[in-house]
Design an enzyme around this catalytic site. Structure first.
Site, PDB file in Angstrom:
ATOM      1  N   ASP A 168       0.787  -0.955  -0.033  1.00 10.54           N
ATOM      2  CA  ASP A 168      -0.008  -0.060  -0.088  1.00 10.54           C
ATOM      3  C   ASP A 168       1.043   1.312  -0.088  1.00 10.54           C
ATOM      4  O   ASP A 168       2.019   1.092   0.681  1.00 10.54           O
ATOM      5  CB  ASP A 168      -0.988  -0.029   1.371  1.00 10.54           C
ATOM      6  CG  ASP A 168      -0.353   0.064   2.404  1.00 10.54           C
ATOM      7  OD1 ASP A 168       0.028   1.078   2.974  1.00 10.54           O
ATOM      8  OD2 ASP A 168      -0.285  -1.140   3.228  1.00 10.54           O
ATOM      9  N   ASP A 203      -9.228   3.753   6.302  1.00 14.23           N
ATOM     10  CA  ASP A 203      -8.104   3.590   7.027  1.00 14.23           C
ATOM     11  C   ASP A 203      -8.368   4.485   8.557  1.00 14.23           C
ATOM     12  O   ASP A 203      -8.152   5.648   8.717  1.00 14.23           O
ATOM     13  CB  ASP A 203      -7.057   4.208   6.485  1.00 14.23           C
ATOM     14  CG  ASP A 203      -5.737   4.315   7.329  1.00 14.23           C
ATOM     15  OD1 ASP A 203      -5.521   3.835   8.367  1.00 14.23           O
ATOM     16  OD2 ASP A 203      -4.684   4.720   6.563  1.00 14.23           O
ATOM     17  N   GLU A 220      -7.253   4.863  12.185  1.00 15.33           N
ATOM     18  CA  GLU A 220      -6.153   4.904  13.215  1.00 15.33           C
ATOM     19  C   GLU A 220      -5.914   5.993  14.047  1.00 15.33           C
ATOM     20  O   GLU A 220      -4.839   5.915  14.695  1.00 15.33           O
ATOM     21  CB  GLU A 220      -4.813   4.234  12.503  1.00 15.33           C
ATOM     22  CG  GLU A 220      -4.473   5.141  11.406  1.00 15.33           C
ATOM     23  CD  GLU A 220      -3.181   4.776  10.680  1.00 15.33           C
ATOM     24  OE1 GLU A 220      -2.270   4.711  11.176  1.00 15.33           O
ATOM     25  OE2 GLU A 220      -3.400   4.245   9.313  1.00 15.33           O
TER      26      GLU A 220
END
Length: 343
Positions: free
Chosen positions: A36, A130, A132
């Site tokens: 990625d 994503d 986080e």
């Protein structure tokens, strides 16, 4: 994804340094793997040579598209198109910057889809969130924000988004909620076997390091393994959904340190398999009297490797293989057989 490093580096640095890089023999056994990338993989504007990445073994790639509502990766369009042109499966991800209002989640979802598109092509994986950072939100508020974002992305694209996260974040900032377990999971556990959270019974992708080296990319890069075969990856991209139960047969290898020996001499049987089965038991089997027998066992290392020490006592030609039992994640599997002549 660089921000994971801020939270995991201290705990995992010693383990990560021991992880084989993407080009190593430990993962050459046919893990379906891919990187990625984000703007960090374009230092001083350097291009990624995606043809080299594909030749180096990458079967898919995720590309960062957006972050919050104010950032677009200027390399996204070029990289996203190049991944497909090289015959790889591709995915796009949005780096979440949670806000107190769910309206902010909707705005971020719309920004992401406006940049990445609806991701409905034959080589397109579902959109990725994503997650986080909590940006100061308590778990209940962050769960609401996440639900609003995912709902809007699904409305705009018609696809169920993948969630990327890591265990410590999910257990604390998301209170280990099980509310999103129907979404495919992309889990980051560097240098270790995949760890599951939040009610997930399996994972779709495992990010196992941020320090891999891959042809065509000038910087260290995150590397990931798909929990299945290449055919299943392509099927997932075409929109058939992700079926986690017994999705793959672990490919096993076996090689003797020597193929002829004398009674009492030590010989080593070594092999590799998928990192996804790290920590599981594998068996050294011998073929005798018309069937296979378990003669020894060991654990698969974090690198997907195993070894057995053999000390034959009689003159004979012995036939061995390495075997792994079926689990909820995979079927049983075995290596090709090898022969040891003892004379």
């Amino acid at each position: 994804m660089p921000n994971v490093l801020e939270r995991l580096a201290a705990a995992t640095l010693s383990t990560v340094t021991a992880v084989a890089l993407a080009s190593s023999s430990a993962v050459a056994v046919a893990d379906v793997r891919g990187p990625d990338v984000s703007g960090h993989q374009h230092p001083y504007g350097a291009a990624i040579r995606w043809s080299s990445a594909a030749a180096g073994g990458a079967k898919f790639a995720f590309v960062k598209a957006t972050e919050g509502t104010g950032y677009t990766n200027r390399y996204f369009t070029r990289d996203f198109a190049a991944v497909r042109s090289e015959g790889m499966v591709r995915g796009a991800y949005h780096f979440a910057r949670p806000t107190a209002s769910t309206a902010g989640a909707v705005a971020q979802a719309r920004h992401f889809v406006a940049v990445a598109g609806k991701m409905r092509g034959a080589s397109d994986l579902p959109p990725v969130l994503d997650l986080e950072r909590n940006d100061g939100l308590k778990p209940a508020a962050l769960i609401r924000w996440t639900a609003a974002y995912l709902k809007e992305v699904k409305r705009l694209t018609g696809r169920t988004p993948i969630i990327y996260t890591y265990p410590a974040f999910w257990r604390t900032s998301m209170a280990n909620t099980t509310a999103f377990a129907k979404h495919p999971l992309w889990i980051a556990t560097w240098g270790r076997r995949p760890l599951l959270v939040g009610g997930w019974k399996t994972y779709a992708f495992w990010q196992y390091t941020d320090k891999a080296r891959l042809s065509g990319i000038s910087t260290p890069v995150d590397m990931n393994i798909f929990n299945g075969t290449r055919a299943q990856l392509k099927s997932f991209a075409r929109g058939s959904g992700y079926a986690p139960k017994k999705t793959f047969v672990p490919r096993m290898t076996a090689k003797l340190s020597k193929t002829t020996t004398r009674p009492g001499s030590r010989v080593t049987l070594r092999g590799t398999t998928y990192r996804a089965v790290a920590g599981e038991t594998v068996y050294r089997q011998g073929y005798w009297s018309g069937k296979w027998h378990n003669w020894d066992k060991t654990k698969v290392s974090s690198k997907g490797a195993y070894s057995f020490s053999i000390r034959p006592t009689k003159k004979a030609t012995n036939t061995y293989r390495v075997y792994i039992k079926s689990t909820s994640k995979h079927t049983s599997g075995s290596s090709p057989s090898v022969k040891l002549k003892v004379s």
